[in-house]
Enzyme design. Structure first.
Site, mmCIF file in Angstrom:
data_model
loop_
_atom_site.group_PDB
_atom_site.id
_atom_site.type_symbol
_atom_site.label_atom_id
_atom_site.label_comp_id
_atom_site.label_asym_id
_atom_site.label_seq_id
_atom_site.Cartn_x
_atom_site.Cartn_y
_atom_site.Cartn_z
ATOM 1 C CB CYS A 114 -0.921 0.004 1.212
ATOM 2 S SG CYS A 114 -1.988 -1.445 1.240
ATOM 3 C CG HIS A 261 -3.615 3.152 1.056
ATOM 4 N ND1 HIS A 261 -3.950 2.601 -0.161
ATOM 5 C CD2 HIS A 261 -3.722 2.145 1.973
ATOM 6 C CE1 HIS A 261 -4.238 1.316 0.010
ATOM 7 N NE2 HIS A 261 -4.106 1.020 1.289
ATOM 8 C CG ASN A 291 -6.896 -1.304 -0.089
ATOM 9 O OD1 ASN A 291 -6.060 -0.937 -0.906
ATOM 10 N ND2 ASN A 291 -6.598 -1.569 1.162
HETATM 11 O O1 UT7 Z 1 -4.590 -1.340 2.940
HETATM 12 C C1 UT7 Z 1 -3.834 -1.874 3.979
HETATM 13 C C2 UT7 Z 1 -4.313 -1.406 5.292
HETATM 14 N N1 UT7 Z 1 -5.555 -1.998 5.617
HETATM 15 C C3 UT7 Z 1 -6.274 -1.544 6.602
HETATM 16 O O2 UT7 Z 1 -5.897 -0.565 7.193
HETATM 17 C C4 UT7 Z 1 -7.554 -2.249 6.971
HETATM 18 C C5 UT7 Z 1 -7.744 -2.229 8.468
HETATM 19 N N2 UT7 Z 1 -8.863 -3.014 8.966
HETATM 20 C C6 UT7 Z 1 -10.154 -2.818 8.590
HETATM 21 O O3 UT7 Z 1 -10.435 -2.006 7.732
HETATM 22 C C7 UT7 Z 1 -11.241 -3.566 9.331
HETATM 23 O O4 UT7 Z 1 -10.683 -4.266 10.419
HETATM 24 C C8 UT7 Z 1 -12.029 -4.563 8.429
HETATM 25 C C9 UT7 Z 1 -12.906 -3.799 7.469
HETATM 26 C C10 UT7 Z 1 -11.074 -5.461 7.676
HETATM 27 C C11 UT7 Z 1 -12.949 -5.439 9.280
HETATM 28 O O5 UT7 Z 1 -13.809 -4.648 10.070
HETATM 29 P P1 UT7 Z 1 -13.973 -4.957 11.619
HETATM 30 O O6 UT7 Z 1 -14.930 -3.974 12.148
HETATM 31 O O7 UT7 Z 1 -12.602 -4.976 12.232
HETATM 32 O O8 UT7 Z 1 -14.660 -6.384 11.614
HETATM 33 P P2 UT7 Z 1 -14.126 -7.785 12.190
HETATM 34 O O9 UT7 Z 1 -13.026 -8.311 11.349
HETATM 35 O O10 UT7 Z 1 -13.895 -7.674 13.661
HETATM 36 O O11 UT7 Z 1 -15.392 -8.691 11.989
HETATM 37 C C12 UT7 Z 1 -16.615 -8.446 12.715
HETATM 38 C C13 UT7 Z 1 -17.597 -9.552 12.369
HETATM 39 C C14 UT7 Z 1 -17.020 -10.938 12.565
HETATM 40 O O12 UT7 Z 1 -18.062 -11.774 13.009
HETATM 41 P P3 UT7 Z 1 -18.235 -12.119 14.578
HETATM 42 O O13 UT7 Z 1 -16.950 -12.770 14.988
HETATM 43 O O14 UT7 Z 1 -18.473 -10.813 15.263
HETATM 44 O O15 UT7 Z 1 -19.414 -13.033 14.591
HETATM 45 C C15 UT7 Z 1 -16.622 -11.375 11.172
HETATM 46 O O16 UT7 Z 1 -16.630 -12.768 11.000
HETATM 47 O O17 UT7 Z 1 -17.947 -9.468 10.978
HETATM 48 C C16 UT7 Z 1 -17.699 -10.739 10.334
HETATM 49 N N3 UT7 Z 1 -17.280 -10.476 8.958
HETATM 50 C C17 UT7 Z 1 -18.149 -10.278 7.945
HETATM 51 N N4 UT7 Z 1 -19.485 -10.285 7.906
HETATM 52 C C18 UT7 Z 1 -20.075 -10.044 6.722
HETATM 53 C C19 UT7 Z 1 -16.003 -10.353 8.476
HETATM 54 N N5 UT7 Z 1 -16.049 -10.080 7.164
HETATM 55 C C20 UT7 Z 1 -17.357 -10.034 6.809
HETATM 56 C C21 UT7 Z 1 -18.033 -9.806 5.594
HETATM 57 N N6 UT7 Z 1 -19.387 -9.816 5.608
HETATM 58 N N7 UT7 Z 1 -17.365 -9.537 4.452
#
Ligand code: UT7
Length: 334
Positions: A114, A261, A291
């Site tokens: 990135c 980014h 992204n």
């Molecule tokens: O470009 C490089 C740099 N990248 C970044 O800076 C990205 C940084 N991170 C993020 O943007 C976020 O952490 C994400 C968008 C990747 C994820 O968001 P989050 O709020 O951290 O969600 P999470 O991973 O904690 O997931 C929450 C819930 C989980 O379910 P449970 O365990 O609460 O039942 C996941 O399994 O959402 C679930 N989940 C989804 N649900 C529907 C994960 N992905 C999905 C999905 N659709 N695509």
């Protein structure tokens, strides 16, 4: 010492639009979840047989050259940033050299994910400051749609990443106080395994292909510890933007346009709030492209520039954070 200036911007994205609704038909996800967590509504996926990482980069480069009013033959160095090169080797920069038909100029590939475009821009800046080159193409291009696990198992990554390319022309100018004022590069490799594609790897015993086809190997898919990356990203984005402002004696209120980014709309909004920037001083397009890793900053910069949102004299800040971890910024007096 000379100054380096961005004199042309360009971008190319594949035609094929994939909405959140399309994704919800092949994996357990929803439009609402994706919009709420990331801000993304749709992304582009490449068309096999038409788009490649190098030819998308070339199309973006031609757009940037036209914007600068230059011919390809006037370029004397190429810098190509990607995490998804056409081949394991050689790099994609040499393919762009061939596609543009530029006679034997040097081509350098950058592997900084990135932050790759900003690392590349920094190299271009140094080459121009020292007088080594006059006109450099810096390109960021990615095809990530065929790296993802597009089942429910891979949903946390597959909904975020998209395909696309952006490019800039960087040229020598002899005007004090204008152009790229400074660039700032950082890395912290102890977090390497928090955002990574582990395979194919040269680390293990045995022939790569043999090992990979022996059994299902999830290490061929990108892995991200989302919450961990998020926490580091919001800290480093703000830090590296302030580092650039401090180095040049500016305040956040001096920024006319911030191009972050495009990692997550929530990250960009956090940074905007922390720096107290008005809505018209930040450009976000993650809603439409997801992204695009090394492509994200040059695509956003090109869109903002072509839309007339960046004008001569504006103070433009570019900032990135991603896998490595690496993070970087550049401050430009347009
Ligand atoms: O470009 C490089 C740099 N990248 C970044 O800076 C990205 C940084 N991170 C993020 O943007 C976020 O952490 C994400 C968008 C990747 C994820 O968001 P989050 O709020 O951290 O969600 P999470 O991973 O904690 O997931 C929450 C819930 C989980 O379910 P449970 O365990 O609460 O039942 C996941 O399994 O959402 C679930 N989940 C989804 N649900 C529907 C994960 N992905 C999905 C999905 N659709 N695509």
């Amino acid at each position: 010492m000379y100054q380096a200036q961005i004199t042309g911007t360009g971008h190319y994205v594949p035609d094929h639009v994939v909405t959140n609704y399309d994704l919800s038909k092949v994996m357990d996800t929803s439009h609402d979840w994706i919009v709420e967590r990331t801000g993304i509504h749709e992304r582009r996926w490449f068309e096999a047989g038409k788009d490649t990482v190098s030819n998308m980069g070339t199309k973006a480069a031609l757009n940037a050259l036209e914007n600068a009013g230059l011919e390809a033959g006037e370029v004397d160095f190429i810098i190509f940033a990607t995490l998804s090169p056409d081949y394991y080797f050689p790099g994609s920069g040499v393919l762009v050299q061939d596609q543009l038909g530029i006679d034997n100029v040097g081509a350098l590939d950058v592997r900084n994910q990135c932050s790759g475009f900003l690392y590349g821009l920094s190299v271009a800046d140094q080459f121009i400051r020292t007088g080594m080159y006059r006109t450099i193409l810096v390109i960021g291009s990615e095809i990530q749609s065929n790296i993802m696990n597009k089942s429910s198992e891979g949903r946390s990554m597959a909904v975020i990443f998209g395909d696309g390319a952006g490019a800039v022309v960087v040229q020598r100018i002899e005007e004090e106080g204008r152009g790229i004022l400074s660039t700032h590069l950082h890395s912290e490799g102890k977090h390497a395994d928090k955002l990574i594609v582990k395979e194919p790897s040269t680390r293990h015993k045995g022939q790569i292909l043999e090992r990979l086809i022996k059994g299902r190997n999830n290490d061929i898919y990108p892995y991200m510890d989302g919450k961990y990356v998020f926490k580091h990203a919001i800290k480093r984005f703000v830090e590296v933007i302030c580092e650039a402002l401090d180095a040049n004696g500016f305040e956040p209120s001096d920024i006319d346009m911030l191009i972050p980014h495009q990692a997550n709309l929530r990250i960009a909004q956090f940074v905007q709030k922390k720096l107290n920037l008005p809505d018209n001083s930040i450009w976000n397009n993650i809603q439409r492209y997801g992204n695009t890793t090394a492509g994200s900053i040059p695509i956003a910069l090109s869109e903002a520039h072509h839309a007339g949102k960046i004008n001569q004299g504006d103070l433009v800040c570019l900032a990135a954070f991603g896998s490595g971890f690496t993070w970087a910024s550049a401050l430009i007096r347009w």
